[in-house]
Each structure stands twice: as C-alpha cells, then as structure tokens.
Design a protein around this motif. Structure first.
Motif, mmCIF file in Angstrom:
data_model
loop_
_atom_site.group_PDB
_atom_site.id
_atom_site.type_symbol
_atom_site.label_atom_id
_atom_site.label_comp_id
_atom_site.label_asym_id
_atom_site.label_seq_id
_atom_site.Cartn_x
_atom_site.Cartn_y
_atom_site.Cartn_z
ATOM 1 N N GLY A 1 0.831 -1.195 0.000
ATOM 2 C CA GLY A 1 0.000 0.000 0.000
ATOM 3 C C GLY A 1 0.863 1.241 0.000
ATOM 4 O O GLY A 1 2.077 1.185 0.239
ATOM 5 N N VAL B 1 -4.479 0.393 -1.010
ATOM 6 C CA VAL B 1 -3.940 -0.872 -0.517
ATOM 7 C C VAL B 1 -4.325 -1.951 -1.520
ATOM 8 O O VAL B 1 -5.447 -1.938 -2.051
ATOM 9 N N GLN C 1 -6.834 -5.397 1.640
ATOM 10 C CA GLN C 1 -7.819 -4.435 2.106
ATOM 11 C C GLN C 1 -8.634 -5.034 3.250
ATOM 12 O O GLN C 1 -8.865 -6.227 3.310
ATOM 13 N N GLY D 1 -4.858 0.641 5.634
ATOM 14 C CA GLY D 1 -5.282 1.976 5.242
ATOM 15 C C GLY D 1 -5.313 2.936 6.415
ATOM 16 O O GLY D 1 -4.869 4.089 6.312
#
Length: 277
Positions: free
Chosen positions: A76, A96, A101, A106
C-alpha cells in the motif's frame, strides 16, 4: 502483521508505485509516472509505502538499514502534496492492494500521514472521494473523523477502471488534524451515534432512488446511498447515472442550506448531515 510504513525517496522504490496504482484502481489511463512523483517529492510532497515483512526478517539483510527487510512486500501507499494554503496538505491517493484491504493498513497509512503533516506545520489534510462508495465513506467519516460540505460534480471528467460508467462527482473531505474528534476516531473509536427519530432526505426502494425531500430543516438528517455502488457501476449504467444525479441534487441542496456530512452508518448505508450555526 509485521508492517513498516516509511517515506519513499529512491527511484527504484518510487518506480513500484505505478504498479500498485494499476492493481488497485485498474485504470491505465490515470497513472502517475514515477518521474512526476519524484519531482513532487522534491517539492515537498509525501510518498510513503506500507511494507509487509516476513515474520522473521533476515537481520543481516542490507535493506534493514532502511527499515525494510530484503523480501518485504509493498502492499500500500499514500501520496499527497502541498497546497496554496500553508496549513493544508492535499492527500491525492491512498491505496492498498485488494488482497490486503480490510486489514487496517489503510488506517495505519492515514495515521502516518497525520503525524507527518503535523510535524511539518499542517493543521488539516483535504482530499476527494466518491460519496457513493460506502466503504470509502465509512472509512473517511466514521473511522477517520473527516467531514465534508463541498460537492464537486464531475471532478475528474470521464474515468476508466473501477470508476468507469458515471460522472466522477466527488466529495471534498476535510480532516482537522488536531481535533479531539479525529484523535478519538483513529485511536479510540466511539460507538455509532443513535439516529432514532432522524428524518431521511431521500427515498430508496430496492436500491433505487425514487424520491427527494428537499424541505427538511432539522439539525440532523440522513442521506441514504447504495449498498454496493461498485456493483451498480459494473452492471447497470442507467441506474448508476440515476444515483449520481440524485445524490448531486441532494448534497448540493443541503450543503447550500449550511449542512455538513459528519458521520456515516451502515445497515443501510446512510450519511448523517448536520446543520451548522
């Protein structure tokens, strides 16, 4: 999860970013060249990468001097640049890889960005996002504590990849870095607020927008968006454009009346708008 987030400065590191852009957003026509990224970094931009380490990194790896194991994987990144307002930093991209995810990477990237920005004298970070994407709305408003009261129709013009199929309307998020609300959201999230008794400004039936209530004046109101905007974009362009025009009129009207989007709730997906002043 053994994760390291750090700034990227070396050409070979920056050259990895376009690959991530393609994997995350699938739009080869809208990828920032590594040379452009490098130039912006020299002028004060932030480019940071999230590296996932193996469980036991080799202590003798030369790359450990940079804080990254030899076989760490870049999963990411976050990228932003200065604005013409000295206390505001614009966060242009944060992504990401799909397979990572939902793993808090994030959130960790945004925490890193907040610390980085505060250490350089910034008071707020701003960015745009699609207000019909519930995952982004939930992340930006509920998890980060950002708000918005500006809506930009067709902000980027026609787009491809996961954004193809409807005008690129965007919400303009504002993240007040020193706000107690922001600090609590990213480190000690409060429970969702009660919305009992709040009126909803739009009517949705079977995931279709069928009506607007533009005469509400309560301090707080609700705005519903689709359960899966990405699926609608892929499968029903007509409905996607109907939703876009519906939400454009709705947000535009209530923002002009002094409302701000301050929170987001799921089940169904709804924004909480609050009238300021």
């Amino acid at each position: 999860m053994n994760l390291v987030i750090r700034e990227l400065h070396e050409p070979e590191e920056i050259a990895e970013i376009p690959r991530l852009e393609q994997a995350i957003w699938n739009d080869p026509s809208d990828i920032l060249r590594s040379g452009t990224l490098m130039a912006l970094i020299h002028e004060g931009a932030l480019l940071a990468g999230a590296y996932l380490h193996p469980q036991s990194p080799n202590p003798f790896s030369p790359s450990r001097e940079k804080g990254v194991a030899e076989n760490a994987v870049l999963v990411g990144f976050i990228f932003g640049f200065p604005t013409n307002r000295p206390t505001e930093h614009h966060s242009h991209m944060a992504g990401v890889l799909p397979e990572y995810q939902g793993s808090q990477i994030g959130l960790l990237l945004k925490r890193y960005q907040r610390d980085w920005a505060l250490s350089r004298g910034y008071e707020r970070v701003v960015w745009t996002f699609d207000p019909l994407r519930s995952l982004n709305a939930h992340f930006n408003l509920r998890k980060l504590g950002a708000t918005f009261n500006r809506y930009i129709p067709n902000c980027y013009g026609a787009m491809g990849g996961i954004n193809a199929g409807a005008p690129s309307d965007r919400a303009y998020a504002v993240w007040e870095l020193r706000s107690p609300r922001v600090f609590s959201r990213i480190y000690a999230p409060p429970p969702a607020p009660s919305i009992e008794g709040l009126r909803q400004a739009n009517v949705v039936e079977q995931q279709k927008p069928v009506g607007l209530h533009l005469d509400l004046s309560e301090r707080q109101i609700l705005v519903q968006i689709p359960q899966d905007w990405g699926h609608i974009l892929k499968t029903d362009p007509g409905l996607a454009n109907q939703w876009r025009l519906h939400s454009r009129e709705l947000f535009g009207h209530y923002f002009a009346q002094g409302y701000h989007a301050i929170d987001f709730l799921r089940g169904p997906n709804r924004y909480v708008l609050e009238r300021m002043g």
